[in-house]
Design a protein around this motif. Structure first.
Motif, PDB file in Angstrom:
ATOM      1  N   ALA A 118      32.209 -24.564 -36.992  1.00 34.65           N
ATOM      2  CA  ALA A 118      31.265 -25.467 -37.661  1.00 34.65           C
ATOM      3  C   ALA A 118      29.842 -25.200 -37.192  1.00 34.65           C
ATOM      4  CB  ALA A 118      31.647 -26.918 -37.396  1.00 34.65           C
ATOM      5  N   GLY A 119      29.669 -24.972 -35.902  1.00 33.60           N
ATOM      6  CA  GLY A 119      28.332 -24.697 -35.369  1.00 33.60           C
ATOM      7  C   GLY A 119      27.748 -23.397 -35.900  1.00 33.60           C
ATOM      8  N   VAL A 120      28.584 -22.372 -35.965  1.00 34.36           N
ATOM      9  CA  VAL A 120      28.126 -21.076 -36.477  1.00 34.36           C
ATOM     10  C   VAL A 120      27.791 -21.175 -37.964  1.00 34.36           C
ATOM     11  CG1 VAL A 120      28.856 -18.705 -36.955  1.00 34.36           C
ATOM     12  CG2 VAL A 120      29.315 -19.717 -34.726  1.00 34.36           C
ATOM     13  N   ALA A 121      28.655 -21.823 -38.740  1.00 33.27           N
ATOM     14  CA  ALA A 121      28.406 -21.976 -40.180  1.00 33.27           C
ATOM     15  C   ALA A 121      27.152 -22.802 -40.437  1.00 33.27           C
ATOM     16  CB  ALA A 121      29.615 -22.618 -40.860  1.00 33.27           C
ATOM     17  N   LEU A 122      26.958 -23.864 -39.654  1.00 36.64           N
ATOM     18  CA  LEU A 122      25.770 -24.698 -39.825  1.00 36.64           C
ATOM     19  C   LEU A 122      24.505 -23.904 -39.499  1.00 36.64           C
ATOM     20  CD1 LEU A 122      24.544 -27.465 -40.457  1.00 36.64           C
ATOM     21  CD2 LEU A 122      24.847 -28.052 -38.032  1.00 36.64           C
ATOM     22  N   THR A 123      24.555 -23.085 -38.460  1.00 34.16           N
ATOM     23  CA  THR A 123      23.400 -22.270 -38.083  1.00 34.16           C
ATOM     24  C   THR A 123      23.016 -21.308 -39.204  1.00 34.16           C
ATOM     25  OG1 THR A 123      23.962 -22.420 -35.740  1.00 34.16           O
ATOM     26  CG2 THR A 123      22.531 -20.598 -36.401  1.00 34.16           C
ATOM     27  N   SER A 124      23.990 -20.555 -39.715  1.00 33.39           N
ATOM     28  CA  SER A 124      23.671 -19.586 -40.771  1.00 33.39           C
ATOM     29  C   SER A 124      23.243 -20.303 -42.050  1.00 33.39           C
ATOM     30  CB  SER A 124      24.841 -18.635 -41.033  1.00 33.39           C
ATOM     31  OG  SER A 124      25.956 -19.318 -41.550  1.00 33.39           O
ATOM     32  N   HIS A 125      23.853 -21.449 -42.326  1.00 33.33           N
ATOM     33  CA  HIS A 125      23.484 -22.215 -43.520  1.00 33.33           C
ATOM     34  C   HIS A 125      22.040 -22.722 -43.418  1.00 33.33           C
ATOM     35  CE1 HIS A 125      23.521 -25.072 -46.787  1.00 33.33           C
ATOM     36  NE2 HIS A 125      23.227 -26.036 -45.933  1.00 33.33           N
ATOM     37  N   LEU A 126      21.650 -23.250 -42.257  1.00 31.97           N
ATOM     38  CA  LEU A 126      20.287 -23.757 -42.082  1.00 31.97           C
ATOM     39  C   LEU A 126      19.262 -22.634 -42.164  1.00 31.97           C
ATOM     40  CD1 LEU A 126      20.810 -26.442 -39.289  1.00 31.97           C
ATOM     41  CD2 LEU A 126      20.375 -26.826 -41.733  1.00 31.97           C
ATOM     42  N   ALA A 177      24.675 -11.474 -35.458  1.00 28.57           N
ATOM     43  CA  ALA A 177      23.835 -12.005 -34.376  1.00 28.57           C
ATOM     44  C   ALA A 177      22.402 -11.511 -34.522  1.00 28.57           C
ATOM     45  CB  ALA A 177      24.408 -11.604 -33.019  1.00 28.57           C
ATOM     46  N   THR A 178      22.242 -10.235 -34.857  1.00 29.07           N
ATOM     47  CA  THR A 178      20.905  -9.672 -35.054  1.00 29.07           C
ATOM     48  C   THR A 178      20.205 -10.329 -36.237  1.00 29.07           C
ATOM     49  OG1 THR A 178      21.637  -7.563 -34.136  1.00 29.07           O
ATOM     50  CG2 THR A 178      19.629  -7.534 -35.462  1.00 29.07           C
ATOM     51  N   ILE A 179      20.920 -10.490 -37.343  1.00 28.79           N
ATOM     52  CA  ILE A 179      20.342 -11.141 -38.525  1.00 28.79           C
ATOM     53  C   ILE A 179      19.912 -12.568 -38.173  1.00 28.79           C
ATOM     54  CG2 ILE A 179      20.868 -12.062 -40.830  1.00 28.79           C
ATOM     55  CD1 ILE A 179      22.677  -9.590 -41.233  1.00 28.79           C
ATOM     56  N   THR A 180      20.737 -13.279 -37.415  1.00 30.05           N
ATOM     57  CA  THR A 180      20.422 -14.655 -37.029  1.00 30.05           C
ATOM     58  C   THR A 180      19.142 -14.720 -36.215  1.00 30.05           C
ATOM     59  OG1 THR A 180      22.757 -15.266 -37.071  1.00 30.05           O
ATOM     60  CG2 THR A 180      21.296 -16.686 -35.798  1.00 30.05           C
ATOM     61  N   VAL A 181      19.027 -13.843 -35.223  1.00 32.19           N
ATOM     62  CA  VAL A 181      17.830 -13.844 -34.366  1.00 32.19           C
ATOM     63  C   VAL A 181      16.589 -13.483 -35.177  1.00 32.19           C
ATOM     64  CG1 VAL A 181      16.723 -12.679 -32.416  1.00 32.19           C
ATOM     65  CG2 VAL A 181      19.107 -13.409 -32.229  1.00 32.19           C
ATOM     66  N   LEU A 241      11.407 -17.403 -39.467  1.00 29.60           N
ATOM     67  CA  LEU A 241      11.172 -18.782 -39.899  1.00 29.60           C
ATOM     68  C   LEU A 241      10.212 -19.491 -38.952  1.00 29.60           C
ATOM     69  CD1 LEU A 241      14.666 -19.992 -41.123  1.00 29.60           C
ATOM     70  CD2 LEU A 241      12.598 -19.752 -42.473  1.00 29.60           C
ATOM     71  N   TRP A 242      10.397 -19.300 -37.659  1.00 30.82           N
ATOM     72  CA  TRP A 242       9.523 -19.918 -36.671  1.00 30.82           C
ATOM     73  C   TRP A 242       8.082 -19.445 -36.878  1.00 30.82           C
ATOM     74  CZ3 TRP A 242       6.982 -17.453 -32.471  1.00 30.82           C
ATOM     75  CH2 TRP A 242       6.371 -18.332 -31.586  1.00 30.82           C
ATOM     76  N   TRP A 243       7.899 -18.152 -37.083  1.00 38.75           N
ATOM     77  CA  TRP A 243       6.573 -17.580 -37.295  1.00 38.75           C
ATOM     78  C   TRP A 243       5.941 -18.121 -38.583  1.00 38.75           C
ATOM     79  CZ3 TRP A 243       4.768 -14.092 -41.079  1.00 38.75           C
ATOM     80  CH2 TRP A 243       3.492 -13.602 -40.840  1.00 38.75           C
ATOM     81  N   LEU A 244       6.725 -18.184 -39.671  1.00 35.43           N
ATOM     82  CA  LEU A 244       6.204 -18.683 -40.943  1.00 35.43           C
ATOM     83  C   LEU A 244       5.821 -20.158 -40.862  1.00 35.43           C
ATOM     84  CD1 LEU A 244       8.499 -16.882 -43.520  1.00 35.43           C
ATOM     85  CD2 LEU A 244       6.036 -16.611 -43.274  1.00 35.43           C
ATOM     86  N   TRP A 245       6.674 -20.956 -40.203  1.00 33.47           N
ATOM     87  CA  TRP A 245       6.344 -22.384 -40.053  1.00 33.47           C
ATOM     88  C   TRP A 245       5.052 -22.558 -39.276  1.00 33.47           C
ATOM     89  CZ3 TRP A 245       7.779 -26.094 -42.946  1.00 33.47           C
ATOM     90  CH2 TRP A 245       9.043 -26.118 -43.527  1.00 33.47           C
ATOM     91  N   ARG A 246       4.890 -21.802 -38.197  1.00 32.19           N
ATOM     92  CA  ARG A 246       3.653 -21.895 -37.418  1.00 32.19           C
ATOM     93  C   ARG A 246       2.455 -21.486 -38.257  1.00 32.19           C
ATOM     94  NH1 ARG A 246       3.569 -19.931 -31.381  1.00 32.19           N
ATOM     95  NH2 ARG A 246       1.407 -20.139 -32.011  1.00 32.19           N
TER      96      ARG A 246
END
Length: 197
Positions: A110-118, A166-170, A176-181
Motif C-alpha cells: 500500500a505504501g509503495v502504490a500510494l507513493t507511485s500514485h502520488l 526506485a530510480t524513477i521514483t527518486v 516535483l520538488w524543484w517545480l513546486w519551489r
C-alpha cells in the motif's frame, strides 16, 4: 524464485499498480494464463477470464482517459481508492507462498502504490497547468511504455526492475520538488509588487 526475488517482484507490482492498475493486473493475469509465469496461489485469480476481460476493457478506457488534460487528473483522483488497495494485494499475494496475505506485505504494498500514485498524479497535475496538450500526451505515453517495459522485466530480472522503479521514483520526486519551489518563488515575486502597491 527465492523469497528475496518475490519481495522485489511484489514491490515492483505494487509500484506499477500506482501508475496503471488495470494494465498491471491484466499483464500479470495474461502472463499466468499463457503459461509464461507460474503465479503464486493468491495471484492466480488474475488469470480468470472475467478478470482479464474487465481489466482489458478498463486498460483501453484508461489509455484514452489518461491522454485528456483535466480528465486524467479526475481519473487519478477517483483511482486513488483502487490503486492503493490493489497494490497492497499484488505485493502481499506475490510474497505469499501459501496464499495467506501478511499484514506487513499488505502495508508495504500500500505504501509503495500510494507513493507511485502520488508522484504520477502530482506530476500530471503540474503538467495540466500548461495550455498545450503535447506534454500531457508525452507523459501518458511514457507512463504506458514504462509500465509495460518494467512489467515485462519484473519476473525475469526482479532486482533490475526494482532498481528502475526506485530510480524513477527518486527522479520524479526531485523534479516535483524543484517545480513546486519554482512555482512558489514565482508567485511570491508576483505577490510582492501587489503588496507594495
Amino acid at each position: 524464485m527465492s523469497e528475496a526475488h518475490l519481495f522485489a517482484v511484489g514491490v515492483v507490482l505494487a509500484w506499477l499498480s500506482g501508475v496503471r492498475v488495470y494494465l498491471t493486473v491484466f499483464g500479470v493475469g495474461l502472463a499466468g494464463m499463457l503459461g509464461w509465469l507460474d503465479l503464486p496461489p493468491a495471484l492466480q485469480a488474475t488469470q480468470s477470464p472475467w478478470v482479464l476481460g474487465v481489466c482489458g476493457l478498463l486498460t483501453v478506457g484508461e489509455f484514452f482517459a489518461d491522454k485528456i488534460p483535466g480528465v486524467d487528473s479526475g481519473w487519478d483522483l477517483l483511482h486513488t481508492l483502487l490503486r492503493v488497495p490493489v497494490g497492497a494485494f499484488l505485493a502481499a499475494a506475490t510474497m505469499s507462498p501459501d496464499g495467506q496475505l501478511g499484514a506487513g506485505a499488505l502495508a508495504a504494498g500500500a505504501g509503495v502504490a500510494l507513493t507511485s500514485h502520488l508522484l504520477k498524479s502530482g506530476s500530471r497535475a503540474l503538467l495540466n497547468t500548461s495550455p498545450e496538450p503535447v506534454s500531457n500526451w508525452t507523459a501518458s505515453v511514457t507512463e504506458d511504455a514504462a509500465v509495460l517495459g518494467v512489467l515485462a522485466l519484473a519476473f525475469a530480472h526482479p532486482w533490475l526492475s526494482l532498481g528502475i522503479v526506485a530510480t524513477i521514483t527518486v527522479v520524479l520526486a526531485l523534479m516535483l520538488w524543484w517545480l513546486w519551489r519554482l512555482l512558489f518563488r514565482r508567485r511570491k515575486r508576483e505577490a510582492k509588487p501587489l503588496q507594495a502597491g
